[in-house]
Scaffold this motif. Sequence first.
Motif, mmCIF file in Angstrom:
data_model
loop_
_atom_site.group_PDB
_atom_site.id
_atom_site.type_symbol
_atom_site.label_atom_id
_atom_site.label_comp_id
_atom_site.label_asym_id
_atom_site.label_seq_id
_atom_site.Cartn_x
_atom_site.Cartn_y
_atom_site.Cartn_z
ATOM 1 N N TYR A 39 1.573 27.714 5.238
ATOM 2 C CA TYR A 39 2.346 27.136 5.888
ATOM 3 C C TYR A 39 3.846 27.811 6.170
ATOM 4 C CZ TYR A 39 0.004 22.831 6.235
ATOM 5 O OH TYR A 39 -1.365 21.776 6.314
ATOM 6 N N SER A 40 4.127 28.287 6.629
ATOM 7 C CA SER A 40 5.212 29.717 6.920
ATOM 8 C C SER A 40 6.123 29.100 8.889
ATOM 9 C CB SER A 40 5.511 31.185 7.032
ATOM 10 O OG SER A 40 4.616 31.397 8.153
ATOM 11 N N SER A 41 7.768 29.636 8.925
ATOM 12 C CA SER A 41 8.192 29.305 10.478
ATOM 13 C C SER A 41 7.867 29.732 10.994
ATOM 14 C CB SER A 41 9.433 30.299 9.819
ATOM 15 O OG SER A 41 9.919 31.219 9.516
ATOM 16 N N GLU A 42 6.417 30.430 10.964
ATOM 17 C CA GLU A 42 5.453 31.744 12.070
ATOM 18 C C GLU A 42 4.423 30.477 12.145
ATOM 19 O OE1 GLU A 42 5.604 35.367 10.472
ATOM 20 O OE2 GLU A 42 7.175 35.987 10.562
ATOM 21 N N GLY A 43 4.035 29.620 11.404
ATOM 22 C CA GLY A 43 3.031 28.863 12.305
ATOM 23 C C GLY A 43 2.753 28.485 10.334
ATOM 24 N N MET A 44 0.834 28.212 10.627
ATOM 25 C CA MET A 44 0.423 28.298 9.737
ATOM 26 C C MET A 44 -1.270 29.040 9.991
ATOM 27 S SD MET A 44 -2.333 24.322 9.263
ATOM 28 C CE MET A 44 -3.878 25.012 10.058
ATOM 29 N N TYR A 45 -1.498 29.200 8.754
ATOM 30 C CA TYR A 45 -3.120 30.265 8.637
ATOM 31 C C TYR A 45 -3.582 29.664 6.687
ATOM 32 C CZ TYR A 45 -5.300 33.888 6.233
ATOM 33 O OH TYR A 45 -6.098 34.714 5.374
#
Length: 153
Positions: A39-45
Amino acid sequence: MNDSAGQDKRRFDFGDIVRIDECEDELYRVEGYTELIYYSSEGMYQESYYDLARIPDGLYLDGYDDNMTLICTAEEAWELLEKRKAKNRQSTLSINSKKSPQEQIDDLLDEHNDFMELYRITRDKEYIELAKLAFDFIKELQQKELKFEIPHI
């Protein structure tokens, strides 16, 4: 969080038979998998990697979606392994006369060890029979080799 979220992303399942790109001549069985979610501020991977066991000896290896090819599903695996067993039986039965007797014996010892390992993993008694067959051919080759030796005078 839904447990089935990763199910759609995962390409392989328990018991599937796969091939690894770097190991084209070897087959592996999927024993398990790990799913990582970042999880990051840019989304999920999401990333999956698989615990693989080499057929026939069970050597473990990690595999990833981008370097694995499905050979057959778990439902089809039994049939594939039976065909492979028949092929192994045929190769054991055909002694390669282009090789020296010692090379043939070495090959048969390798096959014997493979069959014993397959028996250890599967407990299929047919592998014991194939291992015995390999030893019978070794004895036959040794007898032929002794007949052709020139006695020392």
